[in-house]
Design a protein around this motif. Structure first.
Motif, PDB file in Angstrom:
ATOM      1  N   THR A 120       0.837  -1.212   0.000  1.00 28.19           N
ATOM      2  CA  THR A 120       0.000   0.000   0.000  1.00 28.19           C
ATOM      3  C   THR A 120       0.868   1.256   0.000  1.00 28.19           C
ATOM      4  N   LEU A 121       2.006   1.173   0.655  1.00 23.70           N
ATOM      5  CA  LEU A 121       2.910   2.320   0.721  1.00 23.70           C
ATOM      6  C   LEU A 121       3.525   2.601  -0.645  1.00 23.70           C
ATOM      7  N   ASN A 122       3.987   1.567  -1.303  1.00 26.58           N
ATOM      8  CA  ASN A 122       4.668   1.741  -2.594  1.00 26.58           C
ATOM      9  C   ASN A 122       3.703   2.039  -3.739  1.00 26.58           C
ATOM     10  N   ASN A 123       2.454   1.630  -3.589  1.00 29.35           N
ATOM     11  CA  ASN A 123       1.472   1.830  -4.659  1.00 29.35           C
ATOM     12  C   ASN A 123       0.437   2.903  -4.330  1.00 29.35           C
ATOM     13  N   HIS A 124       0.663   3.616  -3.232  1.00 26.77           N
ATOM     14  CA  HIS A 124      -0.209   4.724  -2.824  1.00 26.77           C
ATOM     15  C   HIS A 124      -1.672   4.282  -2.703  1.00 26.77           C
ATOM     16  N   ARG A 125      -1.876   3.165  -2.021  1.00 27.91           N
ATOM     17  CA  ARG A 125      -3.220   2.648  -1.791  1.00 27.91           C
ATOM     18  C   ARG A 125      -3.648   2.911  -0.346  1.00 27.91           C
ATOM     19  N   ASN A 126      -4.952   2.814  -0.108  1.00 26.05           N
ATOM     20  CA  ASN A 126      -5.505   3.047   1.223  1.00 26.05           C
ATOM     21  C   ASN A 126      -5.231   1.833   2.117  1.00 26.05           C
ATOM     22  N   TYR A 127      -4.320   2.000   3.059  1.00 27.59           N
ATOM     23  CA  TYR A 127      -3.945   0.879   3.935  1.00 27.59           C
ATOM     24  C   TYR A 127      -5.135   0.367   4.732  1.00 27.59           C
ATOM     25  N   TYR A 128      -5.943   1.273   5.263  1.00 25.09           N
ATOM     26  CA  TYR A 128      -7.041   0.869   6.143  1.00 25.09           C
ATOM     27  C   TYR A 128      -8.059   0.000   5.414  1.00 25.09           C
ATOM     28  N   LEU A 129      -8.300   0.293   4.162  1.00 22.01           N
ATOM     29  CA  LEU A 129      -9.236  -0.490   3.370  1.00 22.01           C
ATOM     30  C   LEU A 129      -8.727  -1.921   3.180  1.00 22.01           C
ATOM     31  N   TYR A 130      -7.456  -2.036   2.779  1.00 23.80           N
ATOM     32  CA  TYR A 130      -6.903  -3.364   2.523  1.00 23.80           C
ATOM     33  C   TYR A 130      -6.641  -4.125   3.817  1.00 23.80           C
ATOM     34  N   ALA A 131      -6.291  -3.424   4.883  1.00 21.09           N
ATOM     35  CA  ALA A 131      -6.101  -4.088   6.181  1.00 21.09           C
ATOM     36  C   ALA A 131      -7.421  -4.648   6.689  1.00 21.09           C
ATOM     37  N   THR A 132      -8.512  -3.910   6.454  1.00 22.60           N
ATOM     38  CA  THR A 132      -9.833  -4.399   6.854  1.00 22.60           C
ATOM     39  C   THR A 132     -10.206  -5.644   6.059  1.00 22.60           C
ATOM     40  N   ALA A 133      -9.959  -5.608   4.751  1.00 24.26           N
ATOM     41  CA  ALA A 133     -10.265  -6.765   3.903  1.00 24.26           C
ATOM     42  C   ALA A 133      -9.433  -7.975   4.314  1.00 24.26           C
ATOM     43  N   TYR A 134      -8.166  -7.747   4.625  1.00 24.14           N
ATOM     44  CA  TYR A 134      -7.308  -8.872   5.027  1.00 24.14           C
ATOM     45  C   TYR A 134      -7.717  -9.412   6.398  1.00 24.14           C
ATOM     46  N   SER A 135      -8.165  -8.534   7.285  1.00 23.41           N
ATOM     47  CA  SER A 135      -8.653  -8.976   8.597  1.00 23.41           C
ATOM     48  C   SER A 135      -9.902  -9.841   8.452  1.00 23.41           C
ATOM     49  N   VAL A 136     -10.753  -9.487   7.490  1.00 18.70           N
ATOM     50  CA  VAL A 136     -11.927 -10.318   7.198  1.00 18.70           C
ATOM     51  C   VAL A 136     -11.495 -11.702   6.748  1.00 18.70           C
ATOM     52  N   PHE A 137     -10.513 -11.751   5.846  1.00 17.04           N
ATOM     53  CA  PHE A 137     -10.006 -13.046   5.366  1.00 17.04           C
ATOM     54  C   PHE A 137      -9.443 -13.886   6.508  1.00 17.04           C
ATOM     55  N   LEU A 138      -8.611 -13.272   7.350  1.00 20.33           N
ATOM     56  CA  LEU A 138      -8.001 -14.014   8.452  1.00 20.33           C
ATOM     57  C   LEU A 138      -9.044 -14.516   9.446  1.00 20.33           C
ATOM     58  N   SER A 139     -10.039 -13.691   9.721  1.00 17.46           N
ATOM     59  CA  SER A 139     -11.013 -14.011  10.764  1.00 17.46           C
ATOM     60  C   SER A 139     -12.062 -15.012  10.326  1.00 17.46           C
ATOM     61  N   PHE A 140     -12.540 -14.876   9.087  1.00 16.41           N
ATOM     62  CA  PHE A 140     -13.696 -15.680   8.664  1.00 16.41           C
ATOM     63  C   PHE A 140     -13.345 -16.797   7.674  1.00 16.41           C
ATOM     64  N   LEU A 141     -12.085 -16.842   7.227  1.00 16.63           N
ATOM     65  CA  LEU A 141     -11.656 -17.933   6.346  1.00 16.63           C
ATOM     66  C   LEU A 141     -10.455 -18.687   6.917  1.00 16.63           C
ATOM     67  N   PHE A 142      -9.398 -17.938   7.271  1.00 15.89           N
ATOM     68  CA  PHE A 142      -8.180 -18.579   7.755  1.00 15.89           C
ATOM     69  C   PHE A 142      -8.384 -19.250   9.113  1.00 15.89           C
ATOM     70  N   LYS A 143      -8.937 -18.530  10.082  1.00 18.60           N
ATOM     71  CA  LYS A 143      -9.150 -19.104  11.416  1.00 18.60           C
ATOM     72  C   LYS A 143     -10.125 -20.282  11.391  1.00 18.60           C
ATOM     73  N   PRO A 144     -11.249 -20.204  10.670  1.00 23.63           N
ATOM     74  CA  PRO A 144     -12.113 -21.391  10.568  1.00 23.63           C
ATOM     75  C   PRO A 144     -11.400 -22.591   9.947  1.00 23.63           C
ATOM     76  N   ALA A 145     -10.484 -22.331   8.986  1.00 24.33           N
ATOM     77  CA  ALA A 145      -9.721 -23.433   8.402  1.00 24.33           C
ATOM     78  C   ALA A 145      -8.824 -24.087   9.448  1.00 24.33           C
ATOM     79  N   LEU A 146      -8.215 -23.265  10.309  1.00 21.85           N
ATOM     80  CA  LEU A 146      -7.398 -23.817  11.386  1.00 21.85           C
ATOM     81  C   LEU A 146      -8.234 -24.674  12.326  1.00 21.85           C
ATOM     82  N   VAL A 147      -9.452 -24.226  12.614  1.00 17.48           N
ATOM     83  CA  VAL A 147     -10.350 -24.999  13.470  1.00 17.48           C
ATOM     84  C   VAL A 147     -10.712 -26.321  12.797  1.00 17.48           C
TER      85      VAL A 147
END
Length: 211
Positions: A120-147
């Motif tokens: 996001t820094l090198n491509n001048h993107r909105n960090y908060y937007l992508y961090a939120t999307a990645y948090s969704v992935f970790l919480s609702f896809l990655f963690k359930p897979a671990l379970v």
């Protein structure tokens, strides 16, 4: 220190010692190097660090590394709180002495967020937007897979939405801490150098003589 306080402190110490001993015994029985889960957890620790070595922007390594350390620190604190209070547990580890997951706290989560921040820094993107999307992935896809694969368990009402709030808070707080230190650094650079101070002094003296 009173007698009652000393006794309770000793009781706490013995409980910690018992938990540590029980954890080590559990590891040798169910989470040792002869289990496939051990090698999965070890791979989750090693592979992101190898990827980081090749992918990190070396020109911004200190800035990006500072951000990654913030992710590691805050997520580790949150993870230890959840583990020690019985909200979550990790049935398999490659280091049995630590309560939380070293693979996630030290490697996978910090490295992936660090690379996301770098992108996001090198491509001048909105960090908060992508961090939120990645948090969704970790919480609702990655963690359930671990379970599903038995590598992570939830207790006492802990759910994936609460985990999402933890990831979101850690990602935002790390960005704010990085921004704060960047601001402090920029403010310090605004102060005149010694050469500039001498030039200002000479200019002031000339004005005085002119009067």
């Amino acid at each position: 220190m009173g007698t009652d306080q000393t006794n309770q402190l000793e009781q706490i110490r013995k409980l910690h010692e018992k938990v540590s001993s029980t954890s080590i015994n559990y590891w040798f029985k169910y989470s040792n190097i002869n289990t496939w889960e051990f090698w999965i957890i070890l791979g989750v620790f090693i592979l992101p660090l190898i990827a980081l070595y090749f992918l990190i922007d070396r020109k911004k390594a200190i800035l990006i590394g500072f951000f990654g350390f913030n992710i590691h620190m805050w997520f580790h604190y949150a993870d230890i709180f959840c583990v020690t209070n019985g909200f979550v547990t990790y049935p398999y580890k490659f280091i049995p002495l630590l309560p939380a997951s070293v693979s996630l706290d030290t490697s996978l989560i910090p490295v992936t967020f660090l690379l996301l921040y770098q992108w996001t820094l090198n491509n001048h993107r909105n960090y908060y937007l992508y961090a939120t999307a990645y948090s969704v992935f970790l919480s609702f896809l990655f963690k359930p897979a671990l379970v599903t694969f038995g590598l992570f368990r939830l207790y006492k009402g802990m759910n994936y939405f609460y985990i999402f709030l933890i990831f979101l808070s850690v990602s935002f707080l790390s960005k704010w801490m990085t921004n704060l230190f960047l601001h402090i650094q920029q403010e310090s650079q605004k102060e005149p150098t010694s050469e500039q101070k001498i030039s200002i002094k000479k200019l002031f003296l000339k004005k005085v003589k002119a009067k």
